[in-house]
Structure formats: C-alpha cells, structure tokens
Write an enzyme that holds these catalytic residues in place. Sequence first.
Site, PDB file in Angstrom:
ATOM      1  N   ARG A   1      -6.819  11.932  -5.798  1.00 40.28           N
ATOM      2  CA  ARG A   1      -7.932  11.208  -5.379  1.00 40.28           C
ATOM      3  C   ARG A   1      -9.327  12.081  -5.277  1.00 40.28           C
ATOM      4  NH1 ARG A   1     -12.093   8.967  -3.368  1.00 40.28           N
ATOM      5  NH2 ARG A   1     -11.988   7.452  -1.511  1.00 40.28           N
TER       6      ARG A   1
ATOM      7  N   ARG B   1       0.757  -1.309   0.077  1.00 38.88           N
ATOM      8  CA  ARG B   1       0.044   0.037   0.006  1.00 38.88           C
ATOM      9  C   ARG B   1       0.984   1.340   0.018  1.00 38.88           C
ATOM     10  NH1 ARG B   1      -5.680  -0.372   1.854  1.00 38.88           N
ATOM     11  NH2 ARG B   1      -6.167  -2.343   1.901  1.00 38.88           N
TER      12      ARG B   1
ATOM     13  N   TYR C   1     -14.852 -11.608   0.902  1.00 41.32           N
ATOM     14  CA  TYR C   1     -15.364 -10.394   0.650  1.00 41.32           C
ATOM     15  C   TYR C   1     -16.467 -10.396   0.003  1.00 41.32           C
ATOM     16  CZ  TYR C   1     -11.829  -6.954   2.290  1.00 41.32           C
ATOM     17  OH  TYR C   1     -10.973  -6.322   3.134  1.00 41.32           O
TER      18      TYR C   1
ATOM     19  N   ASP D   1      -6.979  -2.322  -7.132  1.00 36.69           N
ATOM     20  CA  ASP D   1      -7.569  -2.816  -5.868  1.00 36.69           C
ATOM     21  C   ASP D   1      -7.674  -4.439  -6.202  1.00 36.69           C
ATOM     22  OD1 ASP D   1      -8.086  -1.925  -2.778  1.00 36.69           O
ATOM     23  OD2 ASP D   1      -9.810  -3.344  -3.460  1.00 36.69           O
TER      24      ASP D   1
ATOM     25  N   ARG E   1      -3.353   6.987   1.133  1.00 33.72           N
ATOM     26  CA  ARG E   1      -3.866   8.303   1.963  1.00 33.72           C
ATOM     27  C   ARG E   1      -2.808   8.991   2.895  1.00 33.72           C
ATOM     28  NH1 ARG E   1      -8.913   5.263   4.142  1.00 33.72           N
ATOM     29  NH2 ARG E   1      -7.244   3.538   3.798  1.00 33.72           N
TER      30      ARG E   1
HETATM   31  O1  CP3 Z   1       0.304   0.906  -3.339  1.00 35.23           O
HETATM   32  C1  CP3 Z   1      -0.099  -0.269  -3.200  1.00 35.23           C
HETATM   33  O2  CP3 Z   1       0.103  -1.231  -2.310  1.00 35.23           O
HETATM   34  C2  CP3 Z   1      -1.061  -0.727  -4.551  1.00 35.23           C
HETATM   35  C3  CP3 Z   1      -2.463  -0.361  -4.285  1.00 35.23           C
HETATM   36  C4  CP3 Z   1      -3.181  -1.311  -3.376  1.00 35.23           C
HETATM   37  C5  CP3 Z   1      -4.624  -0.870  -2.872  1.00 35.23           C
HETATM   38  N1  CP3 Z   1      -5.102  -1.994  -2.392  1.00 35.23           N
HETATM   39  C6  CP3 Z   1      -5.084   0.295  -2.993  1.00 35.23           C
HETATM   40  C7  CP3 Z   1      -6.068   1.066  -2.017  1.00 35.23           C
HETATM   41  C8  CP3 Z   1      -3.383  -2.735  -2.987  1.00 35.23           C
HETATM   42  C9  CP3 Z   1      -2.022  -3.759  -3.175  1.00 35.23           C
HETATM   43  C10 CP3 Z   1      -4.448  -3.112  -2.199  1.00 35.23           C
HETATM   44  C11 CP3 Z   1      -4.712  -4.347  -1.905  1.00 35.23           C
HETATM   45  C12 CP3 Z   1      -5.888  -4.570  -1.233  1.00 35.23           C
HETATM   46  N2  CP3 Z   1      -7.371  -4.169  -1.064  1.00 35.23           N
HETATM   47  C13 CP3 Z   1      -6.072  -5.739   0.205  1.00 35.23           C
HETATM   48  C14 CP3 Z   1      -4.861  -6.713   0.331  1.00 35.23           C
HETATM   49  C15 CP3 Z   1      -3.816  -6.064   1.330  1.00 35.23           C
HETATM   50  C16 CP3 Z   1      -4.220  -5.767   2.496  1.00 35.23           C
HETATM   51  O3  CP3 Z   1      -4.220  -4.476   2.620  1.00 35.23           O
HETATM   52  O4  CP3 Z   1      -4.760  -6.600   3.512  1.00 35.23           O
HETATM   53  C17 CP3 Z   1      -7.042  -5.414   0.768  1.00 35.23           C
HETATM   54  C18 CP3 Z   1      -7.703  -6.384   1.648  1.00 35.23           C
HETATM   55  C19 CP3 Z   1      -7.824  -4.661  -0.306  1.00 35.23           C
HETATM   56  C20 CP3 Z   1      -9.387  -4.170   0.105  1.00 35.23           C
HETATM   57  C21 CP3 Z   1      -9.578  -2.782   0.430  1.00 35.23           C
HETATM   58  N3  CP3 Z   1      -9.410  -1.857  -0.496  1.00 35.23           N
HETATM   59  C22 CP3 Z   1     -10.015  -2.294   1.443  1.00 35.23           C
HETATM   60  C23 CP3 Z   1     -10.124  -2.986   2.828  1.00 35.23           C
HETATM   61  C24 CP3 Z   1      -9.911  -0.905   1.471  1.00 35.23           C
HETATM   62  C25 CP3 Z   1     -10.404   0.031   2.411  1.00 35.23           C
HETATM   63  C26 CP3 Z   1      -9.130   0.491   3.575  1.00 35.23           C
HETATM   64  C27 CP3 Z   1      -9.335   1.507   4.397  1.00 35.23           C
HETATM   65  O5  CP3 Z   1      -8.509   1.588   5.197  1.00 35.23           O
HETATM   66  O6  CP3 Z   1     -10.271   2.304   4.130  1.00 35.23           O
HETATM   67  C28 CP3 Z   1      -9.737  -0.663   0.134  1.00 35.23           C
HETATM   68  C29 CP3 Z   1      -9.587   0.845  -0.477  1.00 35.23           C
HETATM   69  C30 CP3 Z   1      -7.934   1.104  -0.927  1.00 35.23           C
HETATM   70  N4  CP3 Z   1      -7.205   0.334  -1.628  1.00 35.23           N
HETATM   71  C31 CP3 Z   1      -7.372   2.270  -0.674  1.00 35.23           C
HETATM   72  C32 CP3 Z   1      -6.221   2.125  -1.445  1.00 35.23           C
HETATM   73  C33 CP3 Z   1      -5.141   3.231  -1.583  1.00 35.23           C
HETATM   74  C34 CP3 Z   1      -8.109   3.618  -0.093  1.00 35.23           C
HETATM   75  C35 CP3 Z   1      -9.057   4.217  -0.811  1.00 35.23           C
HETATM   76  C36 CP3 Z   1      -9.211   5.655  -0.404  1.00 35.23           C
HETATM   77  O7  CP3 Z   1      -8.621   6.377  -1.289  1.00 35.23           O
HETATM   78  O8  CP3 Z   1     -10.142   6.117  -0.043  1.00 35.23           O
END
Ligand code: CP3
Length: 339
Positions: free
Chosen positions: A36, A23, A148, A73, A27
């Site tokens: 964003r 990640r 999910y 994602d 943010r």
């Molecule tokens: O930089 C990177 O690593 C690449 C981008 C990336 C994102 N999600 C961007 C993202 C990657 C590799 C993921 C993987 C992901 N997404 C996982 C597996 C890794 C982990 O962290 O466990 C999971 C479970 C998800 C599902 C997901 N997507 C969740 C649970 C959320 C919300 C998280 C939160 O804290 O609100 C997301 C959204 C998400 N994916 C964001 C980002 C940058 C935040 C979105 C925003 O800008 O509001």
Amino acid sequence: MNDLLLRALRSEPVPRPPVWYMRQAGRYLPEYHTVRNSLPGFLALCRSPKDAAEVTLQPLRRFKLDASIVFNDILVPPAAMGMDLEFIKGKGPVFHDPIRDPSDMKRLKMPTVAGDMPHVLDTIAILTEQLDVPLFGFAGAPFTLAAYMIEGGGSRDFLHVKRFMWQHPKAFQELLTRLADICGIYLQAQIDAGCAAVQLFDTWAGALDPTAYRRFALPAARRALANVTGAPRLYFTKDSSCFLPWLKETGADAFAIDWRTDMLRARHVLGDTPVMGNLDPGALQGPPELIRTKVRKIIQQAGPTGHIFNLGHGVGPTTPIDGVHAMVDAVREWDWNKL
Ligand code: CP3
C-alpha cells in the site's frame, strides 16, 4: 481445487464449515502496508491488477483459508459513474461532489466494466491462474452505494439519505434502479472472468426501518441479483436482525449474518438456506481460548450443512494476527463426523 465452500453453499455434507472472512486482505497485515505504501493511494492499489492480486493472496499465505475475495472496493462503480472519490487516511472514503438533489443525478454516467473498471477483470484473471480456493467477486448493494453517494462519505444517522429518500422518493428509486443495473452487470462480468461466487454488500441497509427496507433497499438488491447467473450469490447486511424474515425476497442463494443475530435464530428464520458468519470481529481482540469457544458455539448453532464460517463484518485494522489464527484453527479442527 478446494471446493469446500461450493459444497457448503449447495448444502452438501461437509466435515467442517469452510472458513474465510470479509476484508481478509488489509491493514491488520504488515505485508499489506508494504504494498500500500509503495503506491500513491488506496485507489491506485485497487487499480493495479498486479498489486491488487498480491494483497489478495497475502492472507492465504498466512492462514489456511477456504476462499479468497478479489481486492477492490465497493465504491469503484460510483467513481466509474463519474463521482469524485478520495480515500483519506484516518477518515475513510469521501465523495467531494455528493448527490443532494435529483438534478445532481444528471452528472452520473452509465459506466462499462471493460471501459471504466477493467482492472477488476485483470486482477481476477491473475488470481484464477494462481488460486487453489474459490474466488469471490463482489459489489456494493444499490442502497449502500446510494447512501455513500448522497452522504458523501460514512455517516452515523444517514440524514442526507433519508431527506433525499423521503423528499424525492421517485428520484431515489430511479437512482437505486440505475445502481442495481450496474451492480448486476458488474457481478456478472466478475463471474464471467472466473469468480466462483459473488457477494452483494448492503452494509448500511440496517439504517432503515423495516418498511423502508422493504420499499427501497430490498427490491433494489433483488433487481441487482435477478439476472446474475453461473455462480452462487450471497447477500450481506449489517444490523439486519429485524429484516431476517424478508431476506429471502432478495433472491440470494445464501446470507451473511452479522454478529448481533444469534445463529440459532438466523437458522430458525431462514430454514435450510445457507448462512454465513457470524463471529463478532471484536472478539478477535480476546484471548485464543475465548475465540475458540465462540467459534465452536457458532458452528454448533449453525448445524452441519449449509454453513460458511466468517466474521459478522469485516476484520478490523487493529486485529491481532494470533486472534485470526485461533479462529481459523478452531474451524479447521472441527469434525462433524466425530460427533
Ligand atoms: O479483503 C477483502 O475483503 C476485499 C477487499 C474489500 C475492501 N473493501 C478493501 C478495503 C472489500 C470487500 C471492501 C468492501 C467495502 N468497502 C464495504 C462493504 C463491507 C464493509 O466492510 O462494510 C464498504 C462499506 C466499503 C467502503 C470503504 N472502503 C470504507 C468505509 C473504507 C474505509 C475503512 C476504514 O476503516 O478506513 C474503505 C477502504 C478500504 N477498503 C480499505 C481496504 C483494505 C482500507 C484502505 C487503506 O488501506 O487505507
């Protein structure tokens, strides 16, 4: 081209471990919010190759990282299967039409990468033109995606998944098999488009007991990775310390270790298979000297070959930039040749 990551993944001698973190775009960076907020939502950002490439590059401009990961994602493939996905601010991802009964699976279609998720290939094409570090592609592992899709979002106890899994084990297996085949095709397409490595995220497999892990999540992950060739394949699970002895059965080339597992123990159990990790993302909230001490301890425990430095899970939105600098600098200052 900086090939430190690929050398470490081949367990070749390196002066220090390569460093990147899960990640790494997101943010905690103010410049991420600027991009964003210029778009209607998070999925719009994932689906805009120019903007997704821009946010992928942002952390590399601030920190001297040895790898990059395409911005996207894990829930994009389930959305491409026809599920109604929304990212709700403050709540995270929500599927408005969860799979709660085997008959719900009839709604799911078999997507194609070029037809239903072309943006990821276009983002990779932009990035490979510009990057001088290896680019990771990724996918969610079948169990984590199924979790999910059945829960309809995040969960603490995963009781909808467990009800489906134990009431309808055959249908659950079928769902995992379908997801595994999609994951495999999707990862291969990302390698063919230019990714130098791929990672399978099995974030929620740690919710299973060891027997259920070996019956459901593990064979599905193995199936997802089985036909993926041409680049190293990494596998991440969280809360997985009790699964360490079986991880190699996934067939992955390297394993991302979460912070609850002592690196020394991971090494002991996994032998000389490359490992990645495993600083607690929460440690980045601490003072720089503490972060540096923890980084050095992990590097020493992992040893000189086959280690990629990373966090034990994704970096959090409230992470101080100075904490990230302390971590990256501490890894970059390490020199095995001087010991
Ligand atoms: O930089 C990177 O690593 C690449 C981008 C990336 C994102 N999600 C961007 C993202 C990657 C590799 C993921 C993987 C992901 N997404 C996982 C597996 C890794 C982990 O962290 O466990 C999971 C479970 C998800 C599902 C997901 N997507 C969740 C649970 C959320 C919300 C998280 C939160 O804290 O609100 C997301 C959204 C998400 N994916 C964001 C980002 C940058 C935040 C979105 C925003 O800008 O509001």
